[in-house]
Design an enzyme around this catalytic site. Sequence first.
Site, PDB file in Angstrom:
ATOM      1  N   TYR A   1     -14.830 -69.322  62.864  1.00 43.33           N
ATOM      2  CA  TYR A   1     -15.514 -68.517  61.850  1.00 43.33           C
ATOM      3  C   TYR A   1     -16.479 -69.351  61.007  1.00 43.33           C
ATOM      4  O   TYR A   1     -17.322 -68.796  60.303  1.00 43.33           O
ATOM      5  CB  TYR A   1     -14.515 -67.855  60.898  1.00 43.33           C
ATOM      6  CG  TYR A   1     -13.513 -66.926  61.536  1.00 43.33           C
ATOM      7  CD1 TYR A   1     -13.605 -66.524  62.865  1.00 43.33           C
ATOM      8  CD2 TYR A   1     -12.438 -66.436  60.784  1.00 43.33           C
ATOM      9  CE1 TYR A   1     -12.671 -65.683  63.429  1.00 43.33           C
ATOM     10  CE2 TYR A   1     -11.497 -65.582  61.344  1.00 43.33           C
ATOM     11  CZ  TYR A   1     -11.613 -65.218  62.670  1.00 43.33           C
ATOM     12  OH  TYR A   1     -10.676 -64.391  63.214  1.00 43.33           O
TER      13      TYR A   1
ATOM     14  N   LYS B   1     -10.132 -56.759  57.441  1.00 43.91           N
ATOM     15  CA  LYS B   1     -11.249 -57.522  56.887  1.00 43.91           C
ATOM     16  C   LYS B   1     -12.166 -56.618  56.081  1.00 43.91           C
ATOM     17  O   LYS B   1     -12.547 -55.535  56.545  1.00 43.91           O
ATOM     18  CB  LYS B   1     -12.051 -58.170  58.011  1.00 43.91           C
ATOM     19  CG  LYS B   1     -13.167 -59.079  57.511  1.00 43.91           C
ATOM     20  CD  LYS B   1     -14.297 -59.170  58.499  1.00 43.91           C
ATOM     21  CE  LYS B   1     -15.229 -57.980  58.415  1.00 43.91           C
ATOM     22  NZ  LYS B   1     -16.441 -58.102  59.243  1.00 43.91           N
TER      23      LYS B   1
ATOM     24  N   VAL C   1     -15.220 -57.174  52.558  1.00 42.71           N
ATOM     25  CA  VAL C   1     -15.718 -57.973  51.440  1.00 42.71           C
ATOM     26  C   VAL C   1     -16.012 -57.078  50.244  1.00 42.71           C
ATOM     27  O   VAL C   1     -16.506 -57.539  49.219  1.00 42.71           O
ATOM     28  CB  VAL C   1     -16.992 -58.763  51.839  1.00 42.71           C
ATOM     29  CG1 VAL C   1     -16.670 -59.778  52.924  1.00 42.71           C
ATOM     30  CG2 VAL C   1     -18.104 -57.821  52.300  1.00 42.71           C
TER      31      VAL C   1
END
Length: 299
Positions: A53, A235, A237
């Site tokens: 990543y 996941k 953000v």
Amino acid sequence: MSESDFDTVSDGIATTIPPVGLGTWQTGGRECFNAVLKALEIGYRHIDTAMAYENEAVVGRAIEVSTVDRDDVFITTKIKGYPSLLNYDRMIDAVEGSLQRLGVDRIDLVLIHWWHPDGDMVGVFEALSDLVEMGKIDHIGVSNFSIERLERSIEAAHVPIATNQVEYHPYFHQDELLRFCRDNDVLLTAYSPLAGGLVVGDEVLSQIGNTYGKSAAQVAIRWLIQQDGVITIPKTVTPDRLGENLDVFDFELTDAEMDRIRELDGPLWYRLNSDRGLITRFRARIGPYVPKRIRTAIP
């Protein structure tokens, strides 16, 4: 509501891993830093990263500046499955690199991200086992391993395999693999638990969620962690989504709802990948790899 307010899932090797962690795939820089910092602030205690990543340093910095004590954060990272790394000496070096980038003196869990046939299975898991004995790793595991490769890793390692991190969600079941994991005291860590966001608009999940005042995404995550031996690392953000994905511990799905979700087919790609689907039969004949051209041609 914090996941630390609820029981974690025992992995059968004298430790616990928070059942909902933060995945950081395809994030980096300030975006990744802010997401990890916010996640820790609202109660996440499991952060998942990887060598591939290229964000280990950012994740490590966010954990360092957070007000949450390092010992309260479970860090998972993964070592690339490149054949050049899959031997004893290079595996030692690779983990040392992750320690440096994360800025920590030990890593809670190190996984082999995927496996290449040219790798030295015995050498790799001897190295990881030695790193556990050195105190540089607490636990080891694998990612994207088939039953056959998982079985080989269990035999090669001198310490328990904690988890196999694989794709698993309401549209993509890995029942046989899950049964094998349970039989061998290995957790299944579900990545892509929302099928890349596809479950968000699912009518069945939304209907079930309406009963509890929850979203389709929350129902999908609850479906995963309500299964024995399954944890997950959604996941995002987005601050609101971070909170939403963690707010799944104040309701419980009925057996009928669990079964109803298991019966979902999802989009064409997942229907073809079902136990009896065309892709599954194709893989049985030619092996597990499906060319990218074929994958991208099917929505």
